[in-house]
Design a protein around this motif. Structure first.
Motif, PDB file in Angstrom:
ATOM      1  N   UNK A 142      37.350  25.034  42.134  1.00  0.00           N
ATOM      2  CA  UNK A 142      37.477  23.673  42.660  1.00  0.00           C
ATOM      3  C   UNK A 142      36.934  22.645  41.682  1.00  0.00           C
ATOM      4  N   UNK A 143      35.914  23.010  40.914  1.00  0.00           N
ATOM      5  CA  UNK A 143      35.206  22.017  40.119  1.00  0.00           C
ATOM      6  C   UNK A 143      35.589  22.038  38.641  1.00  0.00           C
ATOM      7  N   UNK A 144      35.873  23.233  38.112  1.00  0.00           N
ATOM      8  CA  UNK A 144      35.825  23.382  36.659  1.00  0.00           C
ATOM      9  C   UNK A 144      37.175  23.279  35.961  1.00  0.00           C
ATOM     10  N   UNK A 145      37.140  22.809  34.692  1.00  0.00           N
ATOM     11  CA  UNK A 145      38.303  22.883  33.810  1.00  0.00           C
ATOM     12  C   UNK A 145      38.445  24.297  33.270  1.00  0.00           C
ATOM     13  N   UNK A 146      37.278  24.858  32.904  1.00  0.00           N
ATOM     14  CA  UNK A 146      37.268  26.232  32.433  1.00  0.00           C
ATOM     15  C   UNK A 146      36.126  26.963  33.131  1.00  0.00           C
ATOM     16  N   UNK A 147      36.242  28.279  33.168  1.00  0.00           N
ATOM     17  CA  UNK A 147      35.166  29.046  33.780  1.00  0.00           C
ATOM     18  C   UNK A 147      34.789  30.187  32.851  1.00  0.00           C
ATOM     19  N   UNK A 148      33.478  30.421  32.728  1.00  0.00           N
ATOM     20  CA  UNK A 148      32.998  31.555  31.949  1.00  0.00           C
ATOM     21  C   UNK A 148      32.333  32.527  32.896  1.00  0.00           C
ATOM     22  N   UNK A 149      32.618  33.806  32.676  1.00  0.00           N
ATOM     23  CA  UNK A 149      32.066  34.807  33.575  1.00  0.00           C
ATOM     24  C   UNK A 149      31.020  35.623  32.827  1.00  0.00           C
ATOM     25  N   UNK A 150      29.785  35.574  33.308  1.00  0.00           N
ATOM     26  CA  UNK A 150      28.691  36.311  32.679  1.00  0.00           C
ATOM     27  C   UNK A 150      28.544  37.655  33.366  1.00  0.00           C
ATOM     28  N   UNK A 151      28.357  38.689  32.564  1.00  0.00           N
ATOM     29  CA  UNK A 151      28.088  39.994  33.136  1.00  0.00           C
ATOM     30  C   UNK A 151      26.967  40.650  32.340  1.00  0.00           C
ATOM     31  N   UNK A 152      25.852  40.907  32.985  1.00  0.00           N
ATOM     32  CA  UNK A 152      24.715  41.580  32.364  1.00  0.00           C
ATOM     33  C   UNK A 152      24.393  40.984  30.992  1.00  0.00           C
ATOM     34  N   UNK A 153      24.341  39.674  30.943  1.00  0.00           N
ATOM     35  CA  UNK A 153      23.888  39.025  29.723  1.00  0.00           C
ATOM     36  C   UNK A 153      24.953  38.836  28.664  1.00  0.00           C
ATOM     37  N   UNK A 154      26.189  39.154  29.011  1.00  0.00           N
ATOM     38  CA  UNK A 154      27.251  38.921  28.044  1.00  0.00           C
ATOM     39  C   UNK A 154      28.367  38.139  28.712  1.00  0.00           C
ATOM     40  N   UNK A 155      29.061  37.307  27.913  1.00  0.00           N
ATOM     41  CA  UNK A 155      30.183  36.562  28.471  1.00  0.00           C
ATOM     42  C   UNK A 155      31.398  37.487  28.523  1.00  0.00           C
ATOM     43  N   UNK A 192      37.841  39.517  42.961  1.00  0.00           N
ATOM     44  CA  UNK A 192      38.371  40.045  44.209  1.00  0.00           C
ATOM     45  C   UNK A 192      39.659  40.842  44.037  1.00  0.00           C
ATOM     46  N   UNK A 193      40.005  41.176  42.815  1.00  0.00           N
ATOM     47  CA  UNK A 193      41.202  41.990  42.583  1.00  0.00           C
ATOM     48  C   UNK A 193      40.757  43.443  42.603  1.00  0.00           C
ATOM     49  N   UNK A 194      41.063  44.123  43.721  1.00  0.00           N
ATOM     50  CA  UNK A 194      40.392  45.409  43.925  1.00  0.00           C
ATOM     51  C   UNK A 194      41.266  46.628  43.640  1.00  0.00           C
ATOM     52  N   UNK A 195      42.579  46.421  43.411  1.00  0.00           N
ATOM     53  CA  UNK A 195      43.445  47.585  43.206  1.00  0.00           C
ATOM     54  C   UNK A 195      43.355  48.061  41.763  1.00  0.00           C
ATOM     55  N   UNK A 246      34.389  36.744  29.920  1.00  0.00           N
ATOM     56  CA  UNK A 246      35.628  36.009  29.663  1.00  0.00           C
ATOM     57  C   UNK A 246      35.387  34.523  29.891  1.00  0.00           C
ATOM     58  N   UNK A 247      36.001  33.701  29.042  1.00  0.00           N
ATOM     59  CA  UNK A 247      35.955  32.256  29.263  1.00  0.00           C
ATOM     60  C   UNK A 247      37.396  31.762  29.255  1.00  0.00           C
ATOM     61  N   UNK A 268      42.099  32.916  34.214  1.00  0.00           N
ATOM     62  CA  UNK A 268      41.103  33.925  34.564  1.00  0.00           C
ATOM     63  C   UNK A 268      41.661  34.825  35.665  1.00  0.00           C
ATOM     64  N   UNK A 269      42.309  34.207  36.625  1.00  0.00           N
ATOM     65  CA  UNK A 269      42.810  34.954  37.767  1.00  0.00           C
ATOM     66  C   UNK A 269      44.061  35.745  37.395  1.00  0.00           C
ATOM     67  N   UNK A 270      44.946  35.109  36.595  1.00  0.00           N
ATOM     68  CA  UNK A 270      46.202  35.774  36.237  1.00  0.00           C
ATOM     69  C   UNK A 270      45.976  36.863  35.201  1.00  0.00           C
ATOM     70  N   UNK A 271      45.055  36.601  34.265  1.00  0.00           N
ATOM     71  CA  UNK A 271      44.877  37.566  33.195  1.00  0.00           C
ATOM     72  C   UNK A 271      43.419  37.926  32.989  1.00  0.00           C
ATOM     73  N   UNK A 272      42.827  38.622  33.933  1.00  0.00           N
ATOM     74  CA  UNK A 272      41.429  39.029  33.753  1.00  0.00           C
ATOM     75  C   UNK A 272      41.316  39.924  32.531  1.00  0.00           C
ATOM     76  N   UNK A 273      40.249  39.739  31.767  1.00  0.00           N
ATOM     77  CA  UNK A 273      40.125  40.455  30.506  1.00  0.00           C
ATOM     78  C   UNK A 273      39.572  41.858  30.700  1.00  0.00           C
TER      79      UNK A 273
END
Lengths: 343, 571
Positions: free
Chosen positions: A197-210, A233-236, A212-213, A219-224
């Motif tokens: 809702x808020x962002x132009x871009x989003x960065x996803x942090x996982x255990x101290x590492x980025x 929430x893409x669980x398959x 994907x940005x 992000x939703x169409x092409x998760x890295x």
């Protein structure tokens, strides 16, 4: 423009941030997503200057800020718990940064009124901050952070302490205010919808590492990675093997692989919105309906195919068979399947 | 760690630890240790020293009377306070908060003010006797109050009723009234409900209040000395008497030791009891809706509360009025004065009524007291601020957990004992402070320290590091953070602490009576001397000085109350 170069930070030998590189362009709103404990707040504190990195640099327009104390960085930070000054009223809180910058009283007063109007709290100047509701405190905190026109505004879970209904209402307002002011911002949250809702871009942090940005849609169409997919929430996600013959072997069968992926063990992501009922697509699956949830315009169905469970989204006008009944699914493998690196 | 507020260096931290510890070591443990050594001087163990003093029938009766008067005073206080506690807890009455507030006033007043107030009301020159004499043309005051056992008891009830009222009343108010109603519905009569339900439930609060009242009565000094007169001796007054009149320091030391052991045991017991109080069993989640009394009950309750209000108010009003009304001269005095209002006694505060070289004028005593109070504020804040900061920010450290109870110790030690310790320990090298103007402020600081630390610690704790970070993010440099965030937030608490130190210092009598130098008496010490002198003029001066002291402490306490209500909390 903010640049982070190879930021490392550890507490008592436990790494919290491991080589963060990030760029935030002027006027851009970047959301920093991640589960709790992923290092979001630490990264924010390092950018703010409240903590020092063990390694790496913080740059603004090319100038190294790593050693500059927080009050000389010209950055603003809106705290999750707002941290309003209890001994100052609303105007006193909003005026604080302006006074520190040496503004004249008349100008301060005008700016305070302007900022309070911007956040929808016109006329609240004389109110005590301790007597405000959570949503009002949030707005005062935002006005206080925005008032000195920081080069960069950081918001640390700004809606985190509010209840759900209030949150939904305020995130729209917040996005509008940030974009209207062309405010370069970093917005920390663990809620992906808030980030969208808020962002132009989003960065996803996982255990101290980025991990994907990217822009939210991308992000939703092409998760890295599988982590990104799961977080969104893409669980398959099924383990698979990509052969040299460009055929993807999965528990659901063999499918033609999308181009560009390297052979070897992979994770196959089946997108929930790429399935239809019936037997008229390029590929078919037969399974049994084990659960369904009505979600307004959509219907979420749980289908077991052999040992595997799939969650799919269908238009809600579709007529599903009763639970426990067999059904057929059809899909286009090229559209429905994404190959992600094995994790 | 946040870089905006750099952690202090180790050396600085050690210094902060040392300050309160050294202060306590030098001015609490060293004096008390000296008392212990002195009492063991004659050889033999502790038991032998105590046995030697208690071997004397006179000292045995002192110990006996100390317990006897404390017990009786406590029982009377409960008898007066319990019905009020019950009314306040269970019924909706007009004037409830007034009574609550009024009952608290005596508690914070200096003992000498209370003694003077009862003298002004019931003494030979008090309102009651004066009125009776002029009404019935009596030659002598009909009511003998001062120098009676009754005076001690009445003053103790006056002092401590508020403890019962508040401690028991508040606990009672939070007890679920449904429990009592359930007992009624099961067939119990009201008195059975009280005996079998309410009383057992109230027991811990009742016991705690009784014990606290008992401790205060046990260590009561000024009241016994001034209102009881020479016929009655408790451990406290006997220590004072042995020290100042007989210069028999070894006996005084053994008595002080005895006193210390008793108060420590009682205080330990109280601490255990009040810990149980904080784990209430059957409390209402919210305060139960207060009931209304019937017409007859209202009349009775109103009468009782009116008497209580009069009891709390009349001595204080009597004191104030006495200080501004002309006294009829005694027989034998030639000077004839009419009655009526006068400010003569206030005007004469600068005059020495006795022309004695060791006898300072009241205005000099006021100066001395204010100077000592200033010294007490400085010393207690200098020691209390680092201590409070450590307690607030290093809660988990071993040092904090040790320091906290240590700082409270002076509270459980009688002022006379502290004074005696100062005399015994600080009058010879290595620490000879006999002539130091700091001696009295040091003793007062010891008494004030628990209050100072208790009001500073929560305020310091309430400043979240987040607020400092927020200020830094808005461009405040560390100096500006201190000025705009820390100081305003702690400022109130600092003021409250300073006021506490001030009120403690100007009102303190027990230690001052022993260690204040004769030519520099404090206000309470001079009031004591003036009350012991004949003559209408000295009496008037005593009344004026007591009224001023009452106003000093009253205003101080009022300010404390106001500032504390608006205290900064977390939100």
């Amino acid at each position: 423009m903010l640049n982070l170069e190879n930021i490392h930070k550890a507490y008592n030998g436990v790494p919290v941030l491991q080589g963060i590189d990030l760029q935030v362009d002027t006027g851009e709103v970047l959301a920093l997503l991640g589960p709790s404990g992923s290092g979001k707040s630490t990264l924010l504190n390092i950018i703010a200057g409240l903590e020092t990195p063990d390694q790496g640099r913080v740059l603004w327009d090319g100038a190294d800020l790593t050693e500059v104390p927080p009050h000389r960085r010209g950055f603003g930070l809106m705290f999750q718990d707002f941290a309003l000054f209890p001994h100052r009223n609303v105007a006193g809180n909003v005026a604080f940064g302006l006074q520190m910058a040496g503004w004249r009283p008349g100008r301060v007063e005008r700016r305070v009124a302007e900022m309070l109007a911007l956040v929808g709290l016109g006329g609240f100047e004389r109110r005590e901050v301790t007597a405000l509701s959570g949503g009002e405190q949030q707005r005062v905190a935002l006005a206080r952070a925005l008032a000195p026109q920081p080069r960069l505004l950081m918001l640390d879970e700004p809606l985190g302490s509010l209840d759900r209904a209030l949150r939904a209402r305020l995130q729209g307002d917040l996005a509008a205010i940030l974009h209207a002011a062309d405010q370069t911002s970093i917005y920390v949250t663990h809620d992906q919808e808030e980030a969208y809702a808020v962002a132009d871009r989003a960065g996803l942090l996982n255990a101290g590492e980025l991990a994907q940005v990217a822009a939210p849609e991308q992000l939703y169409r092409q998760p890295a990675s599988a982590f990104v997919a799961r977080f969104l929430g893409l669980s398959n996600l099924l383990p698979g093997e990509l052969g040299d013959d460009a055929v993807l072997q999965t528990p659901l069968g063999r499918f033609p692989a999308p181009s560009g992926a390297a052979p070897g063990p992979v994770m196959a992501l089946f997108r929930p919105d790429a399935f239809a009922l019936g037997e008229h697509g390029p590929a078919q699956l037969r399974g049994e309906l084990v659960g369904k949830q009505f979600r307004g315009s959509q219907l979420q169905a749980e289908i077991s195919v052999g040992e595997t469970r799939l969650t799919i989204e269908l238009p809600s006008k579709v007529n599903l068979p009763p639970l426990g009944q067999p059904l057929s699914l059809s899909f286009d493998p090229v559209e429905a399947i994404q190959v992600l690196p094995h994790d | 760690m946040d870089a905006a507020v750099k952690p202090p260096r180790k050396a600085l931290l050690a210094l902060l630890w040392l300050l309160p510890l050294v202060f306590l070591a030098l001015f609490y443990f060293y004096p008390l240790g000296s008392i212990l050594t002195l009492s063991l001087q004659r050889g033999g163990g502790l038991g032998q020293a105590v046995a030697a003093v208690l071997g004397s029938p006179a000292q045995r009766s002192v110990l006996g009377f100390t317990f006897w008067q404390a017990t009786l005073s406590t029982l009377l206080t409960l008898a007066v306070g319990l019905p009020a506690a019950w009314l306040l807890a269970r019924y909706q009455l007009r004037g409830k908060s007034l009574l609550r507030a009024l009952s608290g006033i005596p508690f914070v007043l200096p003992t000498l003010v209370v003694a003077a107030a009862f003298d002004a009301l019931l003494g030979p020159r008090g309102w009651v006797n004066q009125a009776a004499m002029s009404l019935f043309q009596l030659p002598a005051p009909p009511l003998q109050f001062v120098n009676t056992f009754g005076a001690i008891l009445v003053a103790h009830v006056f002092y401590n009723a508020t403890i019962v009222l508040r401690l028991v009343g508040d606990f009672w108010g939070r007890l679920n009234p449904r429990i009592e109603q359930a007992a009624r519905s099961l067939g119990a009569a009201p008195w059975q409900v009280f005996l079998r339900i309410s009383l057992p439930l109230l027991a811990p609060a009742l016991a705690a209040a009784a014990l606290l009242v008992f401790i205060f009565n046990f260590t009561s000094f000024g009241v016994v000395l001034v209102l009881g007169g020479p016929r009655f001796a408790t451990l406290e007054t006997e220590i004072y008497y042995q020290t100042t009149a007989l210069f028999n320091l070894p006996v005084a030391a053994v008595l002080a030791l005895l006193q210390l052991l008793c108060t420590l045991a009682l205080t330990a017991l109280y601490t255990r009891l009040s810990a149980r109080l904080s784990r209430p069993l059957e409390l209402a989640s919210t305060r139960a809706a207060p009931r209304r009394l019937g017409a007859g009950g209202r009349l009775l309750a109103g009468l009782y509360l009116a008497v209580l209000v009069a009891f709390f108010l009349s001595p204080l009003l009597g004191l104030g009025l006495r200080s501004i009304s002309r006294l009829t001269p005694e027989r034998g005095q030639t000077q004839v004065q009419g009655g009526g209002l006068t400010l003569d006694y206030y005007r004469s505060l600068g005059e020495d009524p006795r022309d004695n070289i060791f006898f300072a004028t009241p205005s000099q005593a006021i100066q001395t007291s204010l100077l000592y109070a200033g010294g007490t504020i400085l010393v207690s804040l200098a020691v209390g601020l680092p201590a409070a900061w450590l307690l607030a920010t290093r809660q988990q450290d071993l040092g904090s957990r040790l320091l906290d109870p240590l700082l409270m110790l002076p509270l459980g030690t009688s002022a006379v004992t502290l004074g005696l310790g100062f005399i015994v320990a600080l009058n010879r090298p290595p620490l000879d402070l006999r002539t130091s103007p700091l001696l009295v402020p040091l003793a007062h600081s010891l008494v004030a320290l628990p209050f100072v630390v208790r009001s500073l610690t929560p305020a310091l704790r309430s400043i979240r590091p987040r607020l400092r970070q927020a200020a830094a993010m808005l461009g405040a440099d560390p100096g500006q953070v201190l000025r705009h965030v820390d100081l305003p937030l702690v400022g109130r608490a600092l003021l409250v602490s300073a006021l506490f130190a001030f009120a403690v210092s100007v009102g303190e009598f027990g230690a001052s009576a022993l260690i204040a130098r004769p030519e520099y008496p404090t206000i309470p010490v001079l009031i004591f001397r003036l009350l012991g002198q004949p003559g209408a003029q000295t009496y008037g001066q005593a009344m004026a000085l007591s009224t001023l002291l009452m106003l000093f402490t009253g205003v101080g306490m009022l300010l404390i109350e106001r500032l504390r209500i608006a205290d900064v909390g977390e939100f």
